[in-house]
Design an enzyme around this catalytic site. Structure first.
Site, mmCIF file in Angstrom:
data_model
loop_
_atom_site.group_PDB
_atom_site.id
_atom_site.type_symbol
_atom_site.label_atom_id
_atom_site.label_comp_id
_atom_site.label_asym_id
_atom_site.label_seq_id
_atom_site.Cartn_x
_atom_site.Cartn_y
_atom_site.Cartn_z
ATOM 1 N N LYS A 191 0.847 -1.187 0.000
ATOM 2 C CA LYS A 191 0.000 0.000 0.000
ATOM 3 C C LYS A 191 0.882 1.235 0.000
ATOM 4 O O LYS A 191 1.688 1.434 0.904
ATOM 5 C CB LYS A 191 -0.904 -0.026 1.233
ATOM 6 C CG LYS A 191 -1.834 1.167 1.382
ATOM 7 C CD LYS A 191 -2.718 0.948 2.614
ATOM 8 C CE LYS A 191 -3.650 2.110 2.858
ATOM 9 N NZ LYS A 191 -4.506 1.883 4.043
ATOM 10 N N ASP B 34 -13.671 3.492 10.061
ATOM 11 C CA ASP B 34 -13.964 3.590 8.634
ATOM 12 C C ASP B 34 -14.527 2.274 8.101
ATOM 13 O O ASP B 34 -14.100 1.778 7.067
ATOM 14 C CB ASP B 34 -12.703 3.984 7.858
ATOM 15 C CG ASP B 34 -13.035 4.566 6.476
ATOM 16 O OD1 ASP B 34 -14.192 4.990 6.265
ATOM 17 O OD2 ASP B 34 -12.134 4.599 5.616
#
Length: 338
Positions: free
Chosen positions: A55, A148
């Site tokens: 990532k 989230d």
């Protein structure tokens, strides 16, 4: 680790990401969050041929928030402290001139952001799986709040095992929030207490999970979640998903209560409440009575009067053995809870 399987693409030959010195060979791009400045890649570990997710955080988008930590530093700090089979484990991290990179275990499962059709029973299994992860996070010495939870951050394999990813906004419950970290979740999925600036609790992630389940039940994309609310900015589940068992509707309504203290206290309580619940089908007289009372108690200060009213109605039903009263109770339970 946001995986958008719809945007999977091979890395063009003209664009080589050379991580060979780090021991990784990129296979393809998995997802691209342009607004957040993050890109995820699938890669092989050269020595073991194990697959990992790399990532990338663009340096220009790595602002600081709680505790002065940048997004990638916070995510690493959290991932290094947890060990759960359905949270991709931390593998490595490194920095280059173009960004910072986090390496995690790869799970061969698409995200719920990819349009797939699940029946209500399958959605219940996904909910149970995510709640089990949240129970683990909330049972840490300093309980962890993900902040989230949404379809894109939940991966689900063919056996309906759910995996929770992207801990970039995560905080611990004892963390003192700074102004820049407030309301940092995804619009439509953030609990009201977050965008109002109040402290988050173990019930905060439950709200986001509840909205996620509504998206799945109605086959709604995350970006369209706002289209599901009525003129009072509420979710009318009786209208959106009338096929659900009243007890499941009642459970889901409690998950998305606007006031955090009206929701389940934590994931463990929500999990225990969900396990025995029937997902579809008609309710028994007793279940209809309980569901109707629960819905009405949330929308009026005359809760005790309503309890008395339904008690009288239930007694009349038992004595008369007629179906008319049962039908009335069913109709009452199906009225909007707002």
């Amino acid at each position: 680790m946001e995986l958008d399987m719809c945007n999977q693409r091979e890395i063009p030959l003209s664009y080589h990401l050379d991580f060979s010195e780090r021991g990784y060979k990129v296979i393809r791009e998995l997802g691209h969050n342009q607004e957040g400045g993050r890109i995820t890649y699938l890669a092989n570990v050269q020595k073991s041929h194990q697959q990992v997710v790399i990532k990338k955080f663009s340096i220009a988008n790595t602002g600081t928030d709680w505790s002065g930590l940048k997004a990638y530093e916070r995510e690493i700090k959290i991932l290094q402290t947890i060990n759960h089979p359905r949270i991709p484990r931390y593998v490595d991290s490194f920095e280059t001139s173009t960004g910072f990179y986090l390496v995690q275990e790869y799970k061969n499962a698409p995200s719920l952001g990819v349009r797939r059709n699940f029946n209500p029973e399958e959605i219940k299994q996904i909910a149970l799986s995510i709640l089990e992860i949240l129970v683990y996070l909330q049972q840490q010495v300093d309980p962890i709040i993900h902040r989230d939870i949404k379809p894109e951050n939940i991966l689900v394999d063919e056996n309906l095992n759910a995996y929770l990813v992207d801990f970039g906004l995560t905080q611990t419950q004892k963390t003192t929030m700074t102004f820049s970290s407030l309301a940092a979740g995804t619009p439509g999925f953030m609990p009201p207490e977050e965008y109002l600036g109040y402290s988050l609790t173990q019930a905060s992630d439950l709200y986001s999970l509840g909205i996620t389940l509504i998206c799945l039940l109605t086959s709604t994309n995350s970006v369209d979640v706002g289209k599901l609310v009525d003129q009072r900015n509420r979710f009318n589940l009786q209208k959106l998903v009338p096929q659900l068992h009243p007890c499941f509707q009642s459970w889901l309504i409690k998950m998305i209560e606007r006031k955090w203290n009206h929701r389940y206290a934590n994931a463990a309580v929500a999990l225990a409440a969900l396990k025995p619940i029937q997902v579809t089908g008609n309710a028994t007289i007793r279940e209809t009575l309980i569901a109707a009372i629960a819905l009405r108690k949330r929308t009026t200060i005359l809760g005790l009067a309503i309890v008395g009213m339904f008690a009288v109605a239930a007694t009349t039903l038992i004595l008369s053995q007629q179906g008319g009263t049962a039908q009335q109770l069913q109709e009452i339970s199906q009225k909007p809870y707002i």
